[in-house]
Design a protein around this motif. Structure first.
Motif, PDB file in Angstrom:
ATOM      1  N   LEU A   1     -15.187  21.078 -22.180  1.00 55.44           N
ATOM      2  CA  LEU A   1     -14.575  19.747 -22.052  1.00 55.44           C
ATOM      3  C   LEU A   1     -13.739  19.368 -23.264  1.00 55.44           C
ATOM      4  O   LEU A   1     -13.585  18.196 -23.590  1.00 55.44           O
ATOM      5  CB  LEU A   1     -15.662  18.688 -21.805  1.00 55.44           C
ATOM      6  N   THR A   2     -13.176  20.371 -23.928  1.00 55.37           N
ATOM      7  CA  THR A   2     -12.328  20.162 -25.094  1.00 55.37           C
ATOM      8  C   THR A   2     -11.036  20.931 -24.875  1.00 55.37           C
ATOM      9  O   THR A   2     -11.063  22.132 -24.640  1.00 55.37           O
ATOM     10  CB  THR A   2     -13.018  20.658 -26.378  1.00 55.37           C
ATOM     11  N   ALA A   3      -9.918  20.228 -24.929  1.00 54.71           N
ATOM     12  CA  ALA A   3      -8.619  20.857 -24.679  1.00 54.71           C
ATOM     13  C   ALA A   3      -7.910  21.158 -25.991  1.00 54.71           C
ATOM     14  O   ALA A   3      -8.071  20.444 -26.987  1.00 54.71           O
ATOM     15  CB  ALA A   3      -7.757  19.943 -23.823  1.00 54.71           C
TER      16      ALA A   3
ATOM     17  N   PHE B   1     -10.056   8.962 -27.078  1.00 52.71           N
ATOM     18  CA  PHE B   1     -10.170  10.392 -27.329  1.00 52.71           C
ATOM     19  C   PHE B   1     -10.539  10.640 -28.783  1.00 52.71           C
ATOM     20  O   PHE B   1     -10.289   9.816 -29.652  1.00 52.71           O
ATOM     21  CB  PHE B   1      -8.840  11.105 -27.021  1.00 52.71           C
TER      22      PHE B   1
ATOM     23  N   LEU C   1      -9.051  17.755 -19.382  1.00 52.98           N
ATOM     24  CA  LEU C   1     -10.343  17.974 -20.038  1.00 52.98           C
ATOM     25  C   LEU C   1     -11.392  18.476 -19.047  1.00 52.98           C
ATOM     26  O   LEU C   1     -12.248  19.283 -19.405  1.00 52.98           O
ATOM     27  CB  LEU C   1     -10.835  16.686 -20.706  1.00 52.98           C
TER      28      LEU C   1
ATOM     29  N   TYR D   1     -11.065  15.788 -27.258  1.00 57.65           N
ATOM     30  CA  TYR D   1     -12.031  15.554 -26.188  1.00 57.65           C
ATOM     31  C   TYR D   1     -12.264  14.060 -26.096  1.00 57.65           C
ATOM     32  O   TYR D   1     -11.719  13.285 -26.887  1.00 57.65           O
ATOM     33  CB  TYR D   1     -13.341  16.313 -26.436  1.00 57.65           C
ATOM     34  N   THR D   2     -13.041  13.647 -25.133  1.00 55.21           N
ATOM     35  CA  THR D   2     -13.413  12.241 -25.032  1.00 55.21           C
ATOM     36  C   THR D   2     -14.929  12.135 -25.096  1.00 55.21           C
ATOM     37  O   THR D   2     -15.629  12.861 -24.397  1.00 55.21           O
ATOM     38  CB  THR D   2     -12.865  11.569 -23.761  1.00 55.21           C
TER      39      THR D   2
END
Length: 121
Positions: free
Chosen positions: A47-49, A78, A41, A88-89
């Motif tokens: 920050l989003t996979a 997550f 991430l 994402y977290t």
């Protein structure tokens, strides 16, 4: 791609109740997977996979689909996007956004204080 070269985290991260449950149920393999996902991430746009990351990790590290799904969905660590298009977290998003806000604010304050030094000149 983000410019994050390291992830700041508490030395007591494993004491987070969600991570404690993860460790109890999945062992260190689940805990290690959590940190691998966090590293992914850190390099992901916004920050989003994408879910493709999971397929790559599964293949590279011989992980079961069940373990990946449990770590991603069962511990509140997550957020999986609608339609399972990515993840994402929220913890990471808050920390990163707060850090950006703090850096911008600090730069503004420094800029103002530098300008005030020269206001009497």
């Amino acid at each position: 791609m983000n410019n994050l070269t390291f992830i700041k985290h508490s030395a007591a991260a494993k004491s987070d109740p969600r991570l404690s449950v993860l460790i109890d149920k999945e062992g260190l393999k689940g805990y290690g997977l959590y940190w691998m996902l966090m590293e992914c991430l850190a390099h992901a746009p916004r920050l989003t996979a994408s879910m493709e990351v999971l397929r790559v990790l599964k293949k590279q590290h011989r992980l079961s689909a069940d373990l990946l799904q449990r770590v991603l969905e069962n511990y509140g660590l997550f957020v999986v996007k609608i339609g399972k298009r990515g993840f994402y977290t929220s913890i990471f998003h808050f920390t990163y956004r707060f850090g950006l806000y703090f850096m911008r604010h600090r730069q503004e304050v420094q800029h103002k204080s530098i300008n005030s030094c020269f206001s009497d000149v």
